[in-house]
Motif scaffolding. Structure first.
Motif, PDB file in Angstrom:
ATOM      1  N   TYR A  33       0.817  -1.251   0.088  1.00 51.55           N
ATOM      2  CA  TYR A  33      -0.094  -0.016  -0.003  1.00 51.55           C
ATOM      3  C   TYR A  33       0.965   1.083   0.023  1.00 51.55           C
ATOM      4  CZ  TYR A  33      -3.345  -3.559   1.722  1.00 51.55           C
ATOM      5  OH  TYR A  33      -3.852  -4.503   1.786  1.00 51.55           O
ATOM      6  N   PRO A  34       0.541   2.131  -0.955  1.00 51.17           N
ATOM      7  CA  PRO A  34       1.342   3.337  -1.174  1.00 51.17           C
ATOM      8  C   PRO A  34       0.857   4.346   0.324  1.00 51.17           C
ATOM      9  CG  PRO A  34      -0.190   3.440  -2.682  1.00 51.17           C
ATOM     10  CD  PRO A  34      -0.442   2.023  -2.087  1.00 51.17           C
ATOM     11  N   GLY A  35       1.630   5.449   0.811  1.00 46.74           N
ATOM     12  CA  GLY A  35       1.188   6.057   1.721  1.00 46.74           C
ATOM     13  C   GLY A  35       1.139   5.583   3.145  1.00 46.74           C
ATOM     14  N   ARG A  36       0.249   6.273   3.784  1.00 49.36           N
ATOM     15  CA  ARG A  36       0.337   5.828   5.482  1.00 49.36           C
ATOM     16  C   ARG A  36      -0.390   4.390   5.406  1.00 49.36           C
ATOM     17  NH1 ARG A  36       2.299   8.352   9.638  1.00 49.36           N
ATOM     18  NH2 ARG A  36       1.255   8.181  11.366  1.00 49.36           N
ATOM     19  N   LEU A  37      -0.061   3.762   6.380  1.00 49.62           N
ATOM     20  CA  LEU A  37      -0.647   2.261   6.641  1.00 49.62           C
ATOM     21  C   LEU A  37      -1.332   2.102   7.984  1.00 49.62           C
ATOM     22  CD1 LEU A  37       2.774   0.168   5.999  1.00 49.62           C
ATOM     23  CD2 LEU A  37       0.819   0.867   4.290  1.00 49.62           C
ATOM     24  N   VAL A  93       2.687   1.618  12.069  1.00 50.99           N
ATOM     25  CA  VAL A  93       2.235   2.365  10.817  1.00 50.99           C
ATOM     26  C   VAL A  93       3.309   3.104  10.447  1.00 50.99           C
ATOM     27  CG1 VAL A  93      -0.281   2.227  11.737  1.00 50.99           C
ATOM     28  CG2 VAL A  93       1.386   4.228  12.211  1.00 50.99           C
ATOM     29  N   GLY A  94       3.189   3.508   9.215  1.00 53.88           N
ATOM     30  CA  GLY A  94       4.153   4.692   8.638  1.00 53.88           C
ATOM     31  C   GLY A  94       4.013   4.619   7.084  1.00 53.88           C
ATOM     32  N   LEU A 135       5.915   6.083  19.346  1.00 55.81           N
ATOM     33  CA  LEU A 135       6.832   6.636  18.579  1.00 55.81           C
ATOM     34  C   LEU A 135       5.774   7.297  17.602  1.00 55.81           C
ATOM     35  CD1 LEU A 135       9.560   4.272  17.878  1.00 55.81           C
ATOM     36  CD2 LEU A 135       9.521   6.050  19.761  1.00 55.81           C
ATOM     37  N   TYR A 136       5.965   8.847  17.363  1.00 52.12           N
ATOM     38  CA  TYR A 136       5.121   9.474  16.715  1.00 52.12           C
ATOM     39  C   TYR A 136       5.794  10.327  15.707  1.00 52.12           C
ATOM     40  CZ  TYR A 136       1.899   8.121  19.997  1.00 52.12           C
ATOM     41  OH  TYR A 136       1.125   7.094  21.083  1.00 52.12           O
ATOM     42  N   ALA A 137       5.136  10.723  14.567  1.00 52.32           N
ATOM     43  CA  ALA A 137       5.835  11.493  13.387  1.00 52.32           C
ATOM     44  C   ALA A 137       5.778  12.877  13.925  1.00 52.32           C
ATOM     45  CB  ALA A 137       4.807  11.539  12.174  1.00 52.32           C
ATOM     46  N   SER A 138       5.137  13.503  14.812  1.00 55.15           N
ATOM     47  CA  SER A 138       5.161  14.915  15.283  1.00 55.15           C
ATOM     48  C   SER A 138       4.782  14.942  16.887  1.00 55.15           C
ATOM     49  CB  SER A 138       4.163  15.790  14.627  1.00 55.15           C
ATOM     50  OG  SER A 138       2.788  15.494  14.756  1.00 55.15           O
ATOM     51  N   GLU A 139       5.046  16.065  17.486  1.00 54.55           N
ATOM     52  CA  GLU A 139       4.699  16.357  18.836  1.00 54.55           C
ATOM     53  C   GLU A 139       3.373  16.589  19.022  1.00 54.55           C
ATOM     54  OE1 GLU A 139       5.926  19.494  22.471  1.00 54.55           O
ATOM     55  OE2 GLU A 139       6.891  19.719  20.273  1.00 54.55           O
ATOM     56  N   ASP A 140       2.738  17.101  17.979  1.00 56.47           N
ATOM     57  CA  ASP A 140       1.088  17.094  18.208  1.00 56.47           C
ATOM     58  C   ASP A 140       0.574  15.992  18.089  1.00 56.47           C
ATOM     59  OD1 ASP A 140       1.093  19.896  18.156  1.00 56.47           O
ATOM     60  OD2 ASP A 140       0.781  20.156  15.887  1.00 56.47           O
ATOM     61  N   PRO A 158      -4.356   9.738  10.496  1.00 57.64           N
ATOM     62  CA  PRO A 158      -3.167  10.179  10.157  1.00 57.64           C
ATOM     63  C   PRO A 158      -2.199  10.428  11.221  1.00 57.64           C
ATOM     64  CG  PRO A 158      -5.097  11.624   9.700  1.00 57.64           C
ATOM     65  CD  PRO A 158      -5.612  10.324   9.889  1.00 57.64           C
ATOM     66  N   GLU A 159      -2.976  10.522  12.573  1.00 59.69           N
ATOM     67  CA  GLU A 159      -2.357  10.987  13.735  1.00 59.69           C
ATOM     68  C   GLU A 159      -1.639   9.621  14.453  1.00 59.69           C
ATOM     69  OE1 GLU A 159      -5.574  11.714  16.929  1.00 59.69           O
ATOM     70  OE2 GLU A 159      -5.086  13.367  15.535  1.00 59.69           O
ATOM     71  N   ALA A 160      -1.896   8.294  13.945  1.00 60.53           N
ATOM     72  CA  ALA A 160      -1.541   7.103  14.447  1.00 60.53           C
ATOM     73  C   ALA A 160       0.096   7.205  14.859  1.00 60.53           C
ATOM     74  CB  ALA A 160      -1.837   5.999  13.632  1.00 60.53           C
TER      75      ALA A 160
END
Length: 126
Positions: free
Chosen positions: A11-15, A23-24, A87-92, A69-71
């Motif tokens: 799958y392309p994009g977020r999983l 996820v990623g 572990l997260y992509a952003s602090e938010d 998207p915030e997973a």
């Protein structure tokens, strides 16, 4: 082949999170060797034992993992179970996870990872 690895290339994009809670982005496997290993099926086998004895831990892991998207990039049990972490992509995204976990009555602390250089600099700073 692990479900996580198969999913990463299918799958392309977020999983969406798989059995491991990972996820990623499909194309970021080479950016972090540790996450690459985790995504290919390395997990904490102690989760099965700990979660069967304490089902609330599985619930907290799901809250940490989140969805959409915030997973979390990854959520899991540390070592022999002293903590659950995400572990997260952003602090938010991390702050939203903290709110989800705390809403259920579990303490959650947002921290930041350090590079090896940053770690050693912090440990021996005068």
């Amino acid at each position: 082949m692990s479900h996580a690895l198969a999913g990463a290339f299918a799958y392309p994009g977020r999983l969406e999170p798989g059995l491991s809670g990972i996820v990623g982005e499909a194309d970021d496997l080479a950016e972090n060797p540790l996450l690459t290993l985790v995504r290919t099926g390395i997990e904490n086998d102690f989760e099965e034992v700990a979660f069967s004895m304490h089902p609330s831990l599985r619930t907290v892991k799901r809250e940490l993992a989140g969805s959409g998207p915030e997973a979390a990039i990854f959520a899991g049990l540390s070592g022999s179970g002293s903590a659950l972490f995400g572990l997260y992509a952003s602090e938010d995204d991390a702050l939203r996870a903290q709110q989800r976990v705390q809403a259920s009555g579990t303490k959650a602390v947002v921290t930041k990872t350090l590079s090896r250089h940053g770690y050693w600099h912090t440990m021996f700073a005068e």
